[in-house]
Structures are given as structure tokens and as C-alpha cells.
Motif scaffolding. Structure first.
Motif, PDB file in Angstrom:
ATOM      1  N   PHE A   1      58.087  34.171  85.008  1.00 64.49           N
ATOM      2  CA  PHE A   1      56.734  33.659  85.195  1.00 64.49           C
ATOM      3  C   PHE A   1      56.127  34.218  86.481  1.00 64.49           C
ATOM      4  O   PHE A   1      54.957  34.608  86.514  1.00 64.49           O
ATOM      5  CB  PHE A   1      56.731  32.127  85.222  1.00 64.49           C
ATOM      6  CG  PHE A   1      55.362  31.534  85.340  1.00 64.49           C
ATOM      7  CD1 PHE A   1      54.511  31.500  84.245  1.00 64.49           C
ATOM      8  CD2 PHE A   1      54.916  31.013  86.545  1.00 64.49           C
ATOM      9  CE1 PHE A   1      53.241  30.960  84.357  1.00 64.49           C
ATOM     10  CE2 PHE A   1      53.650  30.472  86.662  1.00 64.49           C
ATOM     11  CZ  PHE A   1      52.810  30.441  85.565  1.00 64.49           C
ATOM     12  N   MET A   2      56.932  34.301  87.534  1.00 69.63           N
ATOM     13  CA  MET A   2      56.454  34.847  88.802  1.00 69.63           C
ATOM     14  C   MET A   2      56.067  36.317  88.656  1.00 69.63           C
ATOM     15  O   MET A   2      55.107  36.769  89.276  1.00 69.63           O
ATOM     16  CB  MET A   2      57.507  34.655  89.893  1.00 69.63           C
ATOM     17  CG  MET A   2      57.658  33.201  90.284  1.00 69.63           C
ATOM     18  SD  MET A   2      59.061  32.855  91.360  1.00 69.63           S
ATOM     19  CE  MET A   2      58.607  33.732  92.824  1.00 69.63           C
TER      20      MET A   2
ATOM     21  N   CYS B   1      61.957  34.851  77.378  1.00 69.90           N
ATOM     22  CA  CYS B   1      63.237  34.508  77.995  1.00 69.90           C
ATOM     23  C   CYS B   1      64.004  33.508  77.121  1.00 69.90           C
ATOM     24  O   CYS B   1      65.202  33.661  76.895  1.00 69.90           O
ATOM     25  CB  CYS B   1      62.971  33.932  79.380  1.00 69.90           C
ATOM     26  SG  CYS B   1      64.385  33.900  80.456  1.00 69.90           S
TER      27      CYS B   1
ATOM     28  N   ILE C   1      58.186  33.496  79.808  1.00 69.42           N
ATOM     29  CA  ILE C   1      59.065  32.332  79.643  1.00 69.42           C
ATOM     30  C   ILE C   1      59.487  32.213  78.181  1.00 69.42           C
ATOM     31  O   ILE C   1      60.666  32.008  77.873  1.00 69.42           O
ATOM     32  CB  ILE C   1      58.369  31.040  80.118  1.00 69.42           C
ATOM     33  CG1 ILE C   1      58.148  31.073  81.621  1.00 69.42           C
ATOM     34  CG2 ILE C   1      59.183  29.808  79.719  1.00 69.42           C
ATOM     35  CD1 ILE C   1      57.265  29.954  82.146  1.00 69.42           C
TER      36      ILE C   1
ATOM     37  N   ASN D   1      65.590  34.524  84.811  1.00 69.44           N
ATOM     38  CA  ASN D   1      65.346  33.232  84.170  1.00 69.44           C
ATOM     39  C   ASN D   1      63.836  33.026  83.994  1.00 69.44           C
ATOM     40  O   ASN D   1      63.030  33.808  84.507  1.00 69.44           O
ATOM     41  CB  ASN D   1      65.995  32.092  84.968  1.00 69.44           C
ATOM     42  CG  ASN D   1      65.403  31.917  86.348  1.00 69.44           C
ATOM     43  OD1 ASN D   1      64.214  32.155  86.587  1.00 69.44           O
ATOM     44  ND2 ASN D   1      66.231  31.496  87.291  1.00 69.44           N
ATOM     45  N   GLY D   2      63.468  31.970  83.317  1.00 66.29           N
ATOM     46  CA  GLY D   2      62.072  31.724  82.977  1.00 66.29           C
ATOM     47  C   GLY D   2      61.140  31.635  84.169  1.00 66.29           C
ATOM     48  O   GLY D   2      60.050  32.212  84.171  1.00 66.29           O
ATOM     49  N   SER D   3      61.544  30.912  85.221  1.00 67.68           N
ATOM     50  CA  SER D   3      60.648  30.770  86.368  1.00 67.68           C
ATOM     51  C   SER D   3      60.455  32.095  87.096  1.00 67.68           C
ATOM     52  O   SER D   3      59.362  32.394  87.572  1.00 67.68           O
ATOM     53  CB  SER D   3      61.158  29.698  87.329  1.00 67.68           C
ATOM     54  OG  SER D   3      62.439  30.025  87.823  1.00 67.68           O
ATOM     55  N   ALA D   4      61.499  32.912  87.160  1.00 69.45           N
ATOM     56  CA  ALA D   4      61.376  34.219  87.809  1.00 69.45           C
ATOM     57  C   ALA D   4      60.480  35.147  86.986  1.00 69.45           C
ATOM     58  O   ALA D   4      59.661  35.885  87.540  1.00 69.45           O
ATOM     59  CB  ALA D   4      62.761  34.839  88.010  1.00 69.45           C
TER      60      ALA D   4
END
Length: 184
Positions: free
Chosen positions: A51-52, A86, A83, A46-49
Motif C-alpha cells: 500500500f505504501m 498481496c 493489498i 506484505n499488504g501495508s508495505a
């Protein structure tokens, strides 16, 4: 966060650091293959992962190269690109989304570098000028933020273009090969 997601973040983050060691020297920036794993992670995370993964790339490559002023904002920008990629992966074929995501690095990655260096040039020219002084015009007005950002971004165009071409090509080949195995 699930253990599987954490494993993917660690895997793609490590790959991005390792692939960043494959690079070509340019006056400002070092085009490398480090954003390919960030792009590919957008196919499964997902986007937050994602980004990490970009943040891990930025921190890891900063430590690897010693160029934190360039690589930390590049990692942040690559995270934003991830992101965006994604989001595109939800709307279109993943290979096309990854290519468009790589092209977006003109805005996200080089934009973050130009914004960071332009701001630092405004606040502390003695620190930044040795880094960017060779490629920006000597008459640059360091007291104008927008002028700094435009000059630095313009100077990065050859390096970011080479990086986008190499990463988009490699990412497209890998994503095309794996696309049928990843959730549609």
C-alpha cells in the motif's frame, strides 16, 4: 519495520514513479506502466508495505505530472489493488494473482479517481469542470454524486483498459520469470 522492507518499498516506489513517465495521453487519465512495480511488490512485501508503494507512486507522479486530482487517488487505488494482489498471492500462483490484481484496477484505481472527482465536482464544480469537462456530458447534473461518479468512471474506461492491458502483460511476464525465485 525492517531495513530490507524499507529498501524494497523505496525501490518499488521509485520504479513506479519512473515507469509512470512511460505513458499515452488520453482525455482523462494517462495510461502508464506505473502500477507494474506496485503489482510486483505484492510478490515480496506484505499488504501495508505494498500500500505504501502505491501511495509513493501517487505522490511522486502527482509531483511529476502536476495532476494531483488524478494521480493521488490513482495512487491510493493502486495501493488498495496492491493489498488485494498481496492477498491473492497467498491463495494462488503469483502470476495469476498479479493479473487479477491488475484487472481489479477497474474497481480500485478508477473507482477512487471517479469517487474523488465526482465528490469534488459536487462540492466545487469550478475547480473540477476544466479537468473533466471535455469528456463528460455537458448536461451532467453536478448536484448528484452517483451520477457524477458513473459519468467520470465511464469516461475513464478506455484509458484504464489500456493501462490494465499494458501493466498486466508486463507484470505477468516479469512475475512469471521471477516466480520461482520468490518465496512460494
Amino acid at each position: 519495520m525492517k531495513r530490507r522492507t524499507i529498501s524494497y518499498i523505496a525501490l518499488f516506489g521509485a520504479l513506479s514513479i519512473i515507469m509512470s513517465s512511460i505513458r499515452v495521453s488520453f482525455p482523462l487519465g494517462n495510461p502508464n506502466l506505473g502500477s507494474t512495480p506496485v503489482s510486483l511488490s505484492a510478490m515480496v512485501l506484505n499488504g501495508s508495505a505494498v500500500f505504501m508503494v502505491g501511495i509513493i507512486k501517487g505522490i511522486g507522479v502527482s509531483l511529476w505530472t502536476g495532476q494531483a486530482l488524478l494521480e493521488l487517488p490513482a495512487g491510493f487505488g493502486d495501493g488498495i489493488m496492491g493489498i488485494f494482489t498481496c492477498l491473492l498471492c497467498r491463495k494462488m500462483r503469483k502470476t495469476y494473482a498479479i493479473i487479477l490484481g491488475q484487472i481489479s484496477r477497474y474497481i480500485f484505481t478508477s473507482g477512487m479517481i471517479a469517487l474523488t472527482l465526482g465528490t469534488l465536482l459536487l462540492l466545487s464544480p469550478d475547480v473540477v469542470l476544466p479537468l473533466v469537462g471535455k469528456i463528460i456530458p455537458p448536461n451532467l447534473q453536478t448536484n448528484l454524486l452517483l451520477s457524477n461518479i458513473i459519468a467520470i468512471w465511464s469516461a475513464m474506461v478506455p484509458a484504464i483498459t489500456a493501462s490494465i492491458i499494458a501493466n498486466a502483460l508486463l507484470s505477468a511476464i516479469i512475475s512469471f520469470a521471477l516466480e520461482k525465485y520468490v518465496n512460494p
